[in-house]
Design an enzyme around this catalytic site. Structure first.
Site, PDB file in Angstrom:
ATOM      1  N   GLU A  45       0.838  -1.199   0.000  1.00  0.00           N
ATOM      2  CA  GLU A  45       0.000   0.000   0.000  1.00  0.00           C
ATOM      3  C   GLU A  45       0.875   1.252   0.000  1.00  0.00           C
ATOM      4  O   GLU A  45       0.603   2.218  -0.736  1.00  0.00           O
ATOM      5  CB  GLU A  45      -0.910  -0.008   1.223  1.00  0.00           C
ATOM      6  CG  GLU A  45      -1.748   1.249   1.395  1.00  0.00           C
ATOM      7  CD  GLU A  45      -2.222   1.426   2.818  1.00  0.00           C
ATOM      8  OE1 GLU A  45      -2.482   2.582   3.213  1.00  0.00           O
ATOM      9  OE2 GLU A  45      -2.323   0.418   3.552  1.00  0.00           O
ATOM     10  N   ASP A  49       0.889   3.883  -3.117  1.00  0.00           N
ATOM     11  CA  ASP A  49       0.543   5.283  -2.912  1.00  0.00           C
ATOM     12  C   ASP A  49       1.526   6.197  -3.644  1.00  0.00           C
ATOM     13  O   ASP A  49       1.137   7.180  -4.281  1.00  0.00           O
ATOM     14  CB  ASP A  49       0.534   5.593  -1.419  1.00  0.00           C
ATOM     15  CG  ASP A  49       0.253   7.058  -1.123  1.00  0.00           C
ATOM     16  OD1 ASP A  49      -0.896   7.491  -1.309  1.00  0.00           O
ATOM     17  OD2 ASP A  49       1.184   7.771  -0.712  1.00  0.00           O
ATOM     18  N   ASP A 118      -7.175   1.305   0.527  1.00  0.00           N
ATOM     19  CA  ASP A 118      -5.865   0.727   0.838  1.00  0.00           C
ATOM     20  C   ASP A 118      -5.586  -0.484  -0.050  1.00  0.00           C
ATOM     21  O   ASP A 118      -4.456  -0.685  -0.514  1.00  0.00           O
ATOM     22  CB  ASP A 118      -5.802   0.315   2.304  1.00  0.00           C
ATOM     23  CG  ASP A 118      -5.822   1.503   3.244  1.00  0.00           C
ATOM     24  OD1 ASP A 118      -5.618   2.645   2.783  1.00  0.00           O
ATOM     25  OD2 ASP A 118      -6.052   1.297   4.458  1.00  0.00           O
ATOM     26  N   GLU A 121      -4.480   0.593  -3.555  1.00  0.00           N
ATOM     27  CA  GLU A 121      -3.081   1.019  -3.600  1.00  0.00           C
ATOM     28  C   GLU A 121      -2.132  -0.168  -3.479  1.00  0.00           C
ATOM     29  O   GLU A 121      -1.072  -0.196  -4.125  1.00  0.00           O
ATOM     30  CB  GLU A 121      -2.812   2.034  -2.502  1.00  0.00           C
ATOM     31  CG  GLU A 121      -3.503   3.376  -2.736  1.00  0.00           C
ATOM     32  CD  GLU A 121      -3.203   4.389  -1.661  1.00  0.00           C
ATOM     33  OE1 GLU A 121      -3.291   5.599  -1.935  1.00  0.00           O
ATOM     34  OE2 GLU A 121      -2.881   3.978  -0.513  1.00  0.00           O
TER      35      GLU A 121
END
Length: 236
Positions: A45, A49, A118, A121
């Site tokens: 994650e 991101d 989440d 990502e």
């Protein structure tokens, strides 16, 4: 869990003899704890991101060649916000592949927007490691473009009060005025009704907090200003 091969094919995962990053991306921390697994999707994650920020920056830079830095930053934030990513995760049906703990599932964690964002990502991060940046960029740019072809339109949705103020300042040099009309309901779940006045126009909105009610009122008045009913000869 749904058919992982179908998801791999949909995303364009390259067959690999190494560890399966996709399974790692689909593993919620609650599942790892319950099943004594050493890894979950939090690291992926974090990686996803960062990759997402680059993809969105490139996408918006090309889409709006005349936009200034401030507007590009706002649009990027709108596309990277929790609700947007959760919507895209749902479109890809990622939630059906999520490995989540029993208690978290019973609490509806697999449908929670923060969990889905989440997860989105993490899957992006896994695909980046597996197939490389060029593939990730093509896939996710196409995904964002199909669901959000005009990211500029999101700005009015996420910040209707700001959009209304910018409109009013540019058109009349005035600032909208908000007034609470009434508060009803129990103390733990009140309902606010708010009025916004601008120039000689008025609109109302409601919500479980003053802020939400003001946003609703601003959205309603903004919608009117963007409708055919709003004339261009109103400089009274």
């Amino acid at each position: 869990m749904a058919d992982l091969d179908r998801l791999r094919q949909q995303l364009g995962f390259v067959p690999s003899d190494g560890g399966d990053r996709l399974i790692e991306a689909l593993t919620h921390r609650s599942f790892a704890v319950e099943n004594h697994i050493s890894c979950d999707n939090q690291r992926l994650e974090f990686l996803g991101d960062a990759v997402l920020e680059i993809i969105l920056t490139d996408y918006l830079f090309a889409l709006y060649p005349d936009a200034q830095e401030g507007e590009l930053t706002k649009m990027r934030s709108a596309l990277a916000r929790e609700s947007t990513l959760a919507h895209l995760a749902t479109a890809l049906e990622l939630g059906s592949f999520l490995r989540i703990g029993r208690g978290e599932a019973e609490a509806g964690g697999d449908r929670r927007a923060s969990t889905l964002a989440d997860l989105f990502e993490a899957v992006l991060g896994a695909l980046y490691l597996n197939a490389g940046f060029d593939h990730v960029k093509r896939f996710f740019t196409a995904l964002f473009a199909s669901h959000y072809p005009d990211p500029r339109a999101l700005l009015d949705v996420i910040n209707p009060k700001g959009a209304l103020q910018e409109f009013s300042q540019a058109r009349w040099g005035e600032t909208p005025v908000y007034k609470v009309l009434r508060v009803e309901g129990p103390e733990h779940q009140p309902n606010y009704e708010v009025e916004v006045a601008l120039h000689h126009y008025v609109a109302r909105g409601s919500g479980h907090s003053r802020k939400l009610a003001e946003c609703d009122a601003a959205k309603n008045l903004g919608n009117y200003f963007h409708s055919p009913e709003f004339g261009s000869d109103d400089a009274i």
